[in-house]
Design a protein around this motif. Sequence first.
Motif, PDB file in Angstrom:
ATOM      1  N   CYS A  11       0.843  -1.194   0.000  1.00  0.00           N
ATOM      2  CA  CYS A  11       0.000   0.000   0.000  1.00  0.00           C
ATOM      3  C   CYS A  11       0.874   1.238   0.000  1.00  0.00           C
ATOM      4  O   CYS A  11       1.156   1.803   1.045  1.00  0.00           O
ATOM      5  CB  CYS A  11      -0.897  -0.005   1.242  1.00  0.00           C
ATOM      6  N   VAL A  13       2.243   5.095  -0.211  1.00  0.00           N
ATOM      7  CA  VAL A  13       1.628   6.340   0.218  1.00  0.00           C
ATOM      8  C   VAL A  13       1.396   7.234  -0.980  1.00  0.00           C
ATOM      9  O   VAL A  13       1.831   6.981  -2.086  1.00  0.00           O
ATOM     10  CB  VAL A  13       2.503   7.079   1.245  1.00  0.00           C
ATOM     11  N   ILE A 131      -8.669   5.295  -2.939  1.00  0.00           N
ATOM     12  CA  ILE A 131      -8.406   4.748  -1.609  1.00  0.00           C
ATOM     13  C   ILE A 131      -9.369   5.307  -0.555  1.00  0.00           C
ATOM     14  O   ILE A 131      -9.146   5.159   0.635  1.00  0.00           O
ATOM     15  CB  ILE A 131      -6.944   4.992  -1.178  1.00  0.00           C
ATOM     16  N   CYS A 144      -5.406  -1.753   0.958  1.00  0.00           N
ATOM     17  CA  CYS A 144      -4.997  -1.907   2.356  1.00  0.00           C
ATOM     18  C   CYS A 144      -5.242  -0.686   3.224  1.00  0.00           C
ATOM     19  O   CYS A 144      -5.063  -0.750   4.428  1.00  0.00           O
ATOM     20  CB  CYS A 144      -3.522  -2.306   2.440  1.00  0.00           C
ATOM     21  N   ARG A 145      -5.674   0.411   2.644  1.00  0.00           N
ATOM     22  CA  ARG A 145      -6.069   1.549   3.470  1.00  0.00           C
ATOM     23  C   ARG A 145      -7.587   1.579   3.651  1.00  0.00           C
ATOM     24  O   ARG A 145      -8.103   1.652   4.765  1.00  0.00           O
ATOM     25  CB  ARG A 145      -5.568   2.848   2.851  1.00  0.00           C
ATOM     26  N   SER A 146      -8.312   1.484   2.550  1.00  0.00           N
ATOM     27  CA  SER A 146      -9.754   1.705   2.613  1.00  0.00           C
ATOM     28  C   SER A 146     -10.526   0.533   3.211  1.00  0.00           C
ATOM     29  O   SER A 146     -11.509   0.736   3.935  1.00  0.00           O
ATOM     30  CB  SER A 146     -10.292   2.015   1.217  1.00  0.00           C
ATOM     31  N   HIS A 170       1.256  -0.082   5.123  1.00  0.00           N
ATOM     32  CA  HIS A 170       0.147  -1.034   5.182  1.00  0.00           C
ATOM     33  C   HIS A 170      -0.668  -0.834   6.448  1.00  0.00           C
ATOM     34  O   HIS A 170      -0.132  -0.513   7.504  1.00  0.00           O
ATOM     35  CB  HIS A 170       0.714  -2.453   5.148  1.00  0.00           C
ATOM     36  N   LEU A 171      -1.991  -1.028   6.329  1.00  0.00           N
ATOM     37  CA  LEU A 171      -2.901  -1.027   7.466  1.00  0.00           C
ATOM     38  C   LEU A 171      -3.630  -2.367   7.517  1.00  0.00           C
ATOM     39  O   LEU A 171      -3.935  -2.958   6.487  1.00  0.00           O
ATOM     40  CB  LEU A 171      -3.955   0.084   7.344  1.00  0.00           C
ATOM     41  N   GLU A 232      -3.715  12.057   7.796  1.00  0.00           N
ATOM     42  CA  GLU A 232      -4.191  11.776   6.437  1.00  0.00           C
ATOM     43  C   GLU A 232      -4.853  13.005   5.816  1.00  0.00           C
ATOM     44  O   GLU A 232      -4.749  13.231   4.604  1.00  0.00           O
ATOM     45  CB  GLU A 232      -5.181  10.617   6.448  1.00  0.00           C
TER      46      GLU A 232
END
Length: 357
Positions: A11, A13, A131, A144-146, A170-171, A232
């Motif tokens: 993911c 940035v 995203i 991997c964010r949304s 990554h989240l 963010e």
Amino acid sequence: MNKTLLLLLFCPVLRSTAQAQRPDISRYETAYTEIADMLDGKAALSIKRAVFLAEWAYLDGEPDYTAYCAQIDAAAAALGRFIAANGLQHYRTGGNYALFEYFSRPYSMNDYKPFTYDFDDFSGSEDLTKIFVTKVMRTHSGQCRSLPMYYKVLAEAIGTEAHITFAPQHLFIRHRDEQNPSKWVNVELTTQSLAREIFYIENFGISADAIRNKVYLYPLSDRETVAYLLSELASSYHRKFGQFDAFMLKCAEKTLEYLPQNVLAQQHRCNVLNIELKNYMEAHNNIPDEYAVSLDRRWLEYDAALRKLGWAEMPDSIYRCLLNSVEEDMKRQGVDSLSVVKTIQPMKSTDNKTNEL
């Protein structure tokens, strides 16, 4: 978990795509004030509202908050019915089970459309809305964010414990184990699976210092999640206007009050000072004076604080491995060759230092 699944975990940035003219920033100021009030205890914490505000500011007043809330409320009601029908209310992690099923398998509660990974511009480098949580809600596809952020919004709506957690770029979601509350369960919505902690440590090159200092693999509280969402907001501001300025510094400093180990806010702070020093030197014939020296000293202090946390640039070997996994998985999923090249080649030709949190 197979290493080839790293595609779905990667993911990057957001990079800046500065606009030639700077439009009205009043919506960003409004979003900042609301989120800062949540952090300072002047308003109730709301992940749902904080997520919305960043997207609303970037999209110049869209989407509609009432419609956004109605869709979340409908999903929460459907999840509630699923929980009741299956007797999950008797289990600590019943809500987590329902959410995992909601994301990963076809049911009436998700209109028989489970959530999938979106390979198209998965980093949002061309279109930032790729995203956004509202995009996931609309299309049932994300990255991997949304995906984990939408899970967190729904968990808040149904009163279920869930924590946003970081790995490099990554989240993912963490929640407590049903049988052993001292044990964490790692939910990978990108691969619709549960991952072991060692997977993140080995495949993302996470240092012991970064874990000890709660940079990575640390489950955020709701307040810390809202603080991260403020960083963010600053990122989308830079993406929209192409500026590292006082607004970004304000966001970074407020974030760091409540989440001092946040890498993104630390980097925003360093970048603002760096640009301020550059502009000052250009305006003064590149002759350093006491003020310039003070700016440089502050930048060095901030950079040292960031690195003391255990954060480091992603090693080239790991970055290349991630990119190769992305390429392999896109091909295996049947993505056409032109789309694969369009997605991967710019990343291969760009130094990994431009793709860090």
